[in-house]
Motif scaffolding. Structure first.
Motif, PDB file in Angstrom:
ATOM      1  N   GLN A  80       0.921  -1.107   0.017  1.00 21.09           N
ATOM      2  CA  GLN A  80       0.036   0.054  -0.086  1.00 21.09           C
ATOM      3  C   GLN A  80       0.878   1.482  -0.021  1.00 21.09           C
ATOM      4  O   GLN A  80       1.990   1.244   0.658  1.00 21.09           O
ATOM      5  CB  GLN A  80      -0.923  -0.036   1.347  1.00 21.09           C
ATOM      6  CG  GLN A  80      -1.656   1.104   1.510  1.00 21.09           C
ATOM      7  CD  GLN A  80      -2.594   1.332   0.304  1.00 21.09           C
ATOM      8  OE1 GLN A  80      -3.459   0.341   0.063  1.00 21.09           O
ATOM      9  NE2 GLN A  80      -3.138   2.650   0.189  1.00 21.09           N
ATOM     10  N   ILE A  81       0.432   2.140  -0.821  1.00 17.59           N
ATOM     11  CA  ILE A  81       1.215   3.460  -0.898  1.00 17.59           C
ATOM     12  C   ILE A  81       0.923   4.194   0.431  1.00 17.59           C
ATOM     13  O   ILE A  81      -0.222   4.447   0.845  1.00 17.59           O
ATOM     14  CB  ILE A  81       0.846   4.365  -2.012  1.00 17.59           C
ATOM     15  CG1 ILE A  81       1.259   3.508  -3.456  1.00 17.59           C
ATOM     16  CG2 ILE A  81       1.318   5.705  -1.801  1.00 17.59           C
ATOM     17  CD1 ILE A  81       0.557   4.452  -4.506  1.00 17.59           C
ATOM     18  N   ILE A  82       1.777   4.629   1.185  1.00 10.30           N
ATOM     19  CA  ILE A  82       1.652   5.217   2.343  1.00 10.30           C
ATOM     20  C   ILE A  82       2.312   6.700   2.555  1.00 10.30           C
ATOM     21  O   ILE A  82       2.191   7.424   3.711  1.00 10.30           O
ATOM     22  CB  ILE A  82       2.082   4.690   3.794  1.00 10.30           C
ATOM     23  CG1 ILE A  82       3.523   4.383   3.776  1.00 10.30           C
ATOM     24  CG2 ILE A  82       1.218   3.140   3.741  1.00 10.30           C
ATOM     25  CD1 ILE A  82       3.983   3.797   5.006  1.00 10.30           C
ATOM     26  N   GLY A  83       2.623   7.178   1.512  1.00 11.73           N
ATOM     27  CA  GLY A  83       3.511   8.368   1.484  1.00 11.73           C
ATOM     28  C   GLY A  83       4.437   8.582   0.342  1.00 11.73           C
ATOM     29  O   GLY A  83       4.644   7.971  -0.583  1.00 11.73           O
ATOM     30  N   ALA A  84       5.491   9.686   0.466  1.00 16.09           N
ATOM     31  CA  ALA A  84       6.208  10.015  -0.322  1.00 16.09           C
ATOM     32  C   ALA A  84       7.525  10.589   0.315  1.00 16.09           C
ATOM     33  O   ALA A  84       7.197  11.084   1.294  1.00 16.09           O
ATOM     34  CB  ALA A  84       6.027  10.693  -1.824  1.00 16.09           C
ATOM     35  N   VAL A  85       8.770  10.625  -0.155  1.00 18.05           N
ATOM     36  CA  VAL A  85       9.813  11.232   0.142  1.00 18.05           C
ATOM     37  C   VAL A  85      10.609  11.584  -1.107  1.00 18.05           C
ATOM     38  O   VAL A  85      10.606  10.853  -1.978  1.00 18.05           O
ATOM     39  CB  VAL A  85      10.892  10.068   1.226  1.00 18.05           C
ATOM     40  CG1 VAL A  85      11.236   9.102   0.287  1.00 18.05           C
ATOM     41  CG2 VAL A  85      11.851  11.117   1.842  1.00 18.05           C
ATOM     42  N   TYR A  86      11.393  12.536  -1.082  1.00 18.99           N
ATOM     43  CA  TYR A  86      11.983  13.389  -2.138  1.00 18.99           C
ATOM     44  C   TYR A  86      13.084  14.357  -1.771  1.00 18.99           C
ATOM     45  O   TYR A  86      13.193  14.894  -0.595  1.00 18.99           O
ATOM     46  CB  TYR A  86      10.878  14.242  -3.015  1.00 18.99           C
ATOM     47  CG  TYR A  86      10.049  15.109  -2.054  1.00 18.99           C
ATOM     48  CD1 TYR A  86      10.371  16.331  -1.794  1.00 18.99           C
ATOM     49  CD2 TYR A  86       8.789  14.501  -1.583  1.00 18.99           C
ATOM     50  CE1 TYR A  86       9.618  17.244  -1.184  1.00 18.99           C
ATOM     51  CE2 TYR A  86       8.053  15.596  -0.645  1.00 18.99           C
ATOM     52  CZ  TYR A  86       8.457  16.837  -0.498  1.00 18.99           C
ATOM     53  OH  TYR A  86       7.788  17.693   0.042  1.00 18.99           O
ATOM     54  N   LEU A  87      13.680  14.269  -2.831  1.00 18.68           N
ATOM     55  CA  LEU A  87      14.970  15.303  -2.994  1.00 18.68           C
ATOM     56  C   LEU A  87      14.437  16.143  -4.202  1.00 18.68           C
ATOM     57  O   LEU A  87      14.386  15.888  -5.061  1.00 18.68           O
ATOM     58  CB  LEU A  87      16.283  14.704  -3.487  1.00 18.68           C
ATOM     59  CG  LEU A  87      16.991  13.804  -2.319  1.00 18.68           C
ATOM     60  CD1 LEU A  87      17.949  13.177  -2.825  1.00 18.68           C
ATOM     61  CD2 LEU A  87      17.303  14.566  -1.084  1.00 18.68           C
ATOM     62  N   SER A  88      14.350  17.378  -3.688  1.00 20.66           N
ATOM     63  CA  SER A  88      13.664  18.495  -4.735  1.00 20.66           C
ATOM     64  C   SER A  88      14.593  19.885  -4.570  1.00 20.66           C
ATOM     65  O   SER A  88      15.546  19.699  -3.776  1.00 20.66           O
ATOM     66  CB  SER A  88      12.524  19.098  -4.184  1.00 20.66           C
ATOM     67  OG  SER A  88      12.294  19.478  -2.956  1.00 20.66           O
ATOM     68  N   GLN A  89      14.491  20.670  -5.493  1.00 19.35           N
ATOM     69  CA  GLN A  89      15.281  21.937  -5.572  1.00 19.35           C
ATOM     70  C   GLN A  89      16.704  21.600  -5.405  1.00 19.35           C
ATOM     71  O   GLN A  89      17.779  22.172  -4.995  1.00 19.35           O
ATOM     72  CB  GLN A  89      14.760  23.030  -4.577  1.00 19.35           C
ATOM     73  CG  GLN A  89      13.357  23.255  -4.334  1.00 19.35           C
ATOM     74  CD  GLN A  89      13.272  24.066  -3.253  1.00 19.35           C
ATOM     75  OE1 GLN A  89      13.819  24.548  -2.729  1.00 19.35           O
ATOM     76  NE2 GLN A  89      11.811  24.217  -3.276  1.00 19.35           N
ATOM     77  N   ILE A  90      17.195  20.528  -6.204  1.00 15.35           N
ATOM     78  CA  ILE A  90      18.615  20.136  -6.492  1.00 15.35           C
ATOM     79  C   ILE A  90      19.292  21.251  -7.046  1.00 15.35           C
ATOM     80  O   ILE A  90      19.346  21.461  -8.226  1.00 15.35           O
ATOM     81  CB  ILE A  90      18.615  18.993  -7.134  1.00 15.35           C
ATOM     82  CG1 ILE A  90      17.981  17.795  -6.416  1.00 15.35           C
ATOM     83  CG2 ILE A  90      20.020  18.468  -7.366  1.00 15.35           C
ATOM     84  CD1 ILE A  90      17.970  16.198  -6.998  1.00 15.35           C
ATOM     85  N   ASP A  91      20.398  21.753  -6.299  1.00 17.15           N
ATOM     86  CA  ASP A  91      21.144  22.827  -6.812  1.00 17.15           C
ATOM     87  C   ASP A  91      22.531  22.341  -7.037  1.00 17.15           C
ATOM     88  O   ASP A  91      23.249  22.181  -5.904  1.00 17.15           O
ATOM     89  CB  ASP A  91      21.001  23.895  -5.652  1.00 17.15           C
ATOM     90  CG  ASP A  91      21.947  25.158  -6.240  1.00 17.15           C
ATOM     91  OD1 ASP A  91      22.650  25.198  -6.994  1.00 17.15           O
ATOM     92  OD2 ASP A  91      21.742  26.282  -5.485  1.00 17.15           O
ATOM     93  N   THR A  92      23.033  22.191  -8.219  1.00 11.26           N
ATOM     94  CA  THR A  92      24.286  21.727  -8.531  1.00 11.26           C
ATOM     95  C   THR A  92      25.372  22.534  -8.072  1.00 11.26           C
ATOM     96  O   THR A  92      26.427  22.214  -7.821  1.00 11.26           O
ATOM     97  CB  THR A  92      24.348  21.094  -9.958  1.00 11.26           C
ATOM     98  OG1 THR A  92      24.121  22.056 -10.659  1.00 11.26           O
ATOM     99  CG2 THR A  92      23.486  20.046 -10.117  1.00 11.26           C
ATOM    100  N   SER A  93      24.951  23.890  -8.262  1.00 10.32           N
ATOM    101  CA  SER A  93      26.358  24.977  -7.817  1.00 10.32           C
ATOM    102  C   SER A  93      26.525  24.870  -6.417  1.00 10.32           C
ATOM    103  O   SER A  93      27.700  25.114  -5.936  1.00 10.32           O
ATOM    104  CB  SER A  93      25.753  26.259  -8.453  1.00 10.32           C
ATOM    105  OG  SER A  93      24.636  26.786  -7.961  1.00 10.32           O
ATOM    106  N   SER A  94      25.495  24.707  -5.754  1.00 10.14           N
ATOM    107  CA  SER A  94      25.713  24.650  -4.102  1.00 10.14           C
ATOM    108  C   SER A  94      25.648  23.236  -3.844  1.00 10.14           C
ATOM    109  O   SER A  94      26.017  23.245  -2.315  1.00 10.14           O
ATOM    110  CB  SER A  94      24.626  25.265  -3.526  1.00 10.14           C
ATOM    111  OG  SER A  94      24.488  26.812  -3.925  1.00 10.14           O
ATOM    112  N   ASN A  95      25.663  22.311  -4.540  1.00  9.08           N
ATOM    113  CA  ASN A  95      25.717  20.985  -4.238  1.00  9.08           C
ATOM    114  C   ASN A  95      24.769  20.525  -3.016  1.00  9.08           C
ATOM    115  O   ASN A  95      25.092  19.705  -2.179  1.00  9.08           O
ATOM    116  CB  ASN A  95      27.292  20.488  -3.759  1.00  9.08           C
ATOM    117  CG  ASN A  95      27.317  18.828  -4.073  1.00  9.08           C
ATOM    118  OD1 ASN A  95      26.943  18.412  -4.945  1.00  9.08           O
ATOM    119  ND2 ASN A  95      28.245  18.281  -3.311  1.00  9.08           N
TER     120      ASN A  95
END
Length: 184
Positions: A80-95
């Motif tokens: 059953q899907i119970i949520g989500a987790v994420y990496l967003s606003q990935i900024d490669t210049s600031s790593n």
């Protein structure tokens, strides 16, 4: 990172969204609107299949461009899907990136957000080699603050106009994690 990867913990499966998830994802969002909706404006009772389809398409496109890695959190036994987790606003210049999470109302308070976030933290620091993650939340979001603290994140500040909710800016609490936090 490949979209077909699955990460398995004792209780969870964490993986990218698929088109086949549409109905279950939509239902999970609607069922979570009472506890997640006050903090994430896209999570509302009227979240329909068109919005779910657009969300899945954007999520898959973001994986391809490397701009956001959103993963579903599934309860291992029931699938059953119970949520989500994420990496967003990935900024490669600031790593760096933003670490976010949400869990279905019925599954909150069971440690699932911490368990799923730890998988993504490991991916961020060991695979993507990021050097900073930020966790940003509304000051009144006690559940999210608790997760950040259980992850060992450091509270840095209350940032003015850091969150946009329904098109309006609001203050946000900023927590951070760096690789040394995980190694300590």
């Amino acid at each position: 990172m490949q979209q077909d990867l699955e990460f398995i913990t004792d209780r969870l499966i964490i993986r990218a969204l698929k088109k086949a998830d549409l109905d279950s994802f939509q239902q999970t969002v609607v069922a979570s609107s009472d506890t997640v909706g006050p903090w994430l404006d896209w999570c509302h009772e009227g979240f329909d299949s068109l919005e779910a389809d657009a969300w899945i398409c954007r999520s898959r496109q973001n994986w391809l461009t490397g701009t956001c890695y959103e993963m579903l959190v599934l309860e291992k036994e029931s699938q059953q899907i119970i949520g989500a987790v994420y990496l967003s606003q990935i900024d490669t210049s600031s790593n760096m990136a933003n670490l976010g999470y949400w869990i279905h109302s019925e599954y909150q308070g069971c440690g699932f957000a911490v368990e799923a976030a730890n998988v993504v933290i490991n991916i961020a620091f060991s695979h993507l080699l990021l050097t900073r993650l930020e966790l940003v939340m509304a000051p009144d979001n006690i559940a999210s603050k608790t997760v950040a603290e259980r992850l060992g994140a450091t509270f840095e500040c209350k940032a003015r106009n850091r969150i946009i909710y329904n098109g309006q800016p609001f203050d946000g609490l900023v927590y951070s994690l760096v690789p040394a936090d995980i190694l300590d």
